[in-house]
Design a protein around this motif. Sequence first.
Motif, PDB file in Angstrom:
ATOM      1  N   ASN A   1       0.953  -1.157   0.507  1.00 20.82           N
ATOM      2  CA  ASN A   1      -0.053   0.408  -0.009  1.00 20.82           C
ATOM      3  C   ASN A   1       0.238   1.272  -0.128  1.00 20.82           C
ATOM      4  N   GLY A   2       1.897   1.273  -0.211  1.00 19.30           N
ATOM      5  CA  GLY A   2       2.991   2.333  -1.091  1.00 19.30           C
ATOM      6  C   GLY A   2       3.815   2.448   0.292  1.00 19.30           C
ATOM      7  N   LYS A   3       4.013   1.344   1.112  1.00 24.65           N
ATOM      8  CA  LYS A   3       4.901   1.874   2.768  1.00 24.65           C
ATOM      9  C   LYS A   3       5.765   0.476   2.555  1.00 24.65           C
ATOM     10  N   PRO A   4       6.817   0.979   2.140  1.00 25.65           N
ATOM     11  CA  PRO A   4       7.912  -0.776   2.343  1.00 25.65           C
ATOM     12  C   PRO A   4       7.678  -1.397   4.378  1.00 25.65           C
ATOM     13  N   TYR A   5       8.005  -2.122   3.824  1.00 26.49           N
ATOM     14  CA  TYR A   5       8.023  -3.145   4.447  1.00 26.49           C
ATOM     15  C   TYR A   5       9.249  -4.110   5.003  1.00 26.49           C
ATOM     16  N   GLU A   6      10.529  -4.609   5.843  1.00 23.52           N
ATOM     17  CA  GLU A   6      11.473  -5.111   5.666  1.00 23.52           C
ATOM     18  C   GLU A   6      11.449  -5.840   6.132  1.00 23.52           C
ATOM     19  N   ALA A   7      11.920  -7.795   6.913  1.00 23.97           N
ATOM     20  CA  ALA A   7      12.256  -7.722   7.411  1.00 23.97           C
ATOM     21  C   ALA A   7      12.688  -9.284   7.448  1.00 23.97           C
ATOM     22  N   ASP A   8      13.783  -9.581   8.304  1.00 24.74           N
ATOM     23  CA  ASP A   8      14.647 -11.263   7.412  1.00 24.74           C
ATOM     24  C   ASP A   8      13.306 -12.460   7.799  1.00 24.74           C
ATOM     25  N   VAL A   9      13.229 -12.825   6.969  1.00 22.46           N
ATOM     26  CA  VAL A   9      11.573 -14.212   6.956  1.00 22.46           C
ATOM     27  C   VAL A   9      12.748 -15.537   6.506  1.00 22.46           C
ATOM     28  N   GLU A  10      11.970 -16.420   7.530  1.00 21.19           N
ATOM     29  CA  GLU A  10      12.051 -18.182   6.954  1.00 21.19           C
ATOM     30  C   GLU A  10      11.701 -17.855   5.647  1.00 21.19           C
ATOM     31  N   PRO A  11      12.365 -18.974   4.960  1.00 21.10           N
ATOM     32  CA  PRO A  11      12.205 -18.584   3.366  1.00 21.10           C
ATOM     33  C   PRO A  11      10.552 -19.409   3.296  1.00 21.10           C
ATOM     34  N   ARG A  12       9.836 -20.194   3.780  1.00 16.46           N
ATOM     35  CA  ARG A  12       8.840 -20.591   3.241  1.00 16.46           C
ATOM     36  C   ARG A  12       7.911 -19.614   4.481  1.00 16.46           C
ATOM     37  N   LEU A  13       8.236 -18.825   4.620  1.00 15.45           N
ATOM     38  CA  LEU A  13       6.624 -17.339   4.977  1.00 15.45           C
ATOM     39  C   LEU A  13       5.855 -17.411   3.786  1.00 15.45           C
ATOM     40  N   LEU A  14       4.587 -17.930   4.366  1.00 13.36           N
ATOM     41  CA  LEU A  14       4.161 -16.889   2.889  1.00 13.36           C
ATOM     42  C   LEU A  14       3.455 -15.534   2.977  1.00 13.36           C
ATOM     43  N   LEU A  15       3.073 -15.010   2.302  1.00 17.29           N
ATOM     44  CA  LEU A  15       3.251 -13.585   1.954  1.00 17.29           C
ATOM     45  C   LEU A  15       1.568 -13.027   2.465  1.00 17.29           C
ATOM     46  N   VAL A  16       0.888 -13.703   2.842  1.00 19.85           N
ATOM     47  CA  VAL A  16      -0.286 -13.428   3.997  1.00 19.85           C
ATOM     48  C   VAL A  16       0.227 -13.711   5.287  1.00 19.85           C
ATOM     49  N   HIS A  17       0.883 -13.939   5.694  1.00 16.48           N
ATOM     50  CA  HIS A  17       1.199 -13.883   6.863  1.00 16.48           C
ATOM     51  C   HIS A  17       2.599 -13.321   6.912  1.00 16.48           C
ATOM     52  N   PHE A  18       3.099 -12.292   6.204  1.00 20.49           N
ATOM     53  CA  PHE A  18       4.011 -10.912   6.019  1.00 20.49           C
ATOM     54  C   PHE A  18       2.973 -10.549   6.063  1.00 20.49           C
ATOM     55  N   ILE A  19       2.337 -10.239   5.118  1.00 20.26           N
ATOM     56  CA  ILE A  19       1.127  -8.966   4.987  1.00 20.26           C
ATOM     57  C   ILE A  19       0.366  -9.127   6.611  1.00 20.26           C
ATOM     58  N   ARG A  20      -0.450 -10.012   7.591  1.00 15.74           N
ATOM     59  CA  ARG A  20      -0.903  -9.376   8.300  1.00 15.74           C
ATOM     60  C   ARG A  20       0.568  -9.541   9.844  1.00 15.74           C
ATOM     61  N   GLU A  21       1.203 -10.415  10.260  1.00 16.44           N
ATOM     62  CA  GLU A  21       2.001 -10.664  10.892  1.00 16.44           C
ATOM     63  C   GLU A  21       3.001  -9.545  10.749  1.00 16.44           C
ATOM     64  N   ILE A  22       3.654  -9.254   9.739  1.00 18.52           N
ATOM     65  CA  ILE A  22       4.854  -7.889   9.594  1.00 18.52           C
ATOM     66  C   ILE A  22       4.159  -6.944   9.718  1.00 18.52           C
TER      67      ILE A  22
END
Length: 160
Positions: free
Chosen positions: A12-33
Amino acid sequence: MVQKVHVKIIINGKPYEADVEPRLLLVHFIREIAGLTGTHIGCDTTNCGACTVILNGKAVKSCTMFAVQANGKEVLTVEGLAKDGKLHPIQEGFWVKHGLQCGYCTPGMIMAAYQLLKRNPNPTEEEIRWGISGNLCRCTGYQNIVEAIKYAAEKMREVD
């Protein structure tokens, strides 16, 4: 120990960065990170479409895509549609035409409708039904959802 991967995703126009496990689903990145809980997790198998988001202009089911696959890309979620406190015409259509039902499928339906109306600003009812065919409404309220998308199409044509 699983080695983490650094990802940067514009949501939504805002950058989000994180170190994640390769198996993390995009939906979990969106909701949890990113903390954007408008995107729902329904089935984890792509059957329901509640997790639909727009990735670089295309609707994708974020429960079957890894966050690392979205690295460097732009995501639009249902939270990114409203501008300046005003609902997007698709959101307004769901409100006015009672397309919300229980609301569980609504974010995915809205994002599927968003892509449909970007590709085809004047869809027929059959094209609307085909356009949302990958999304399930547990309440079976499809008629009001179709009416909401028709409403939105008309509103969006008035603006253009």
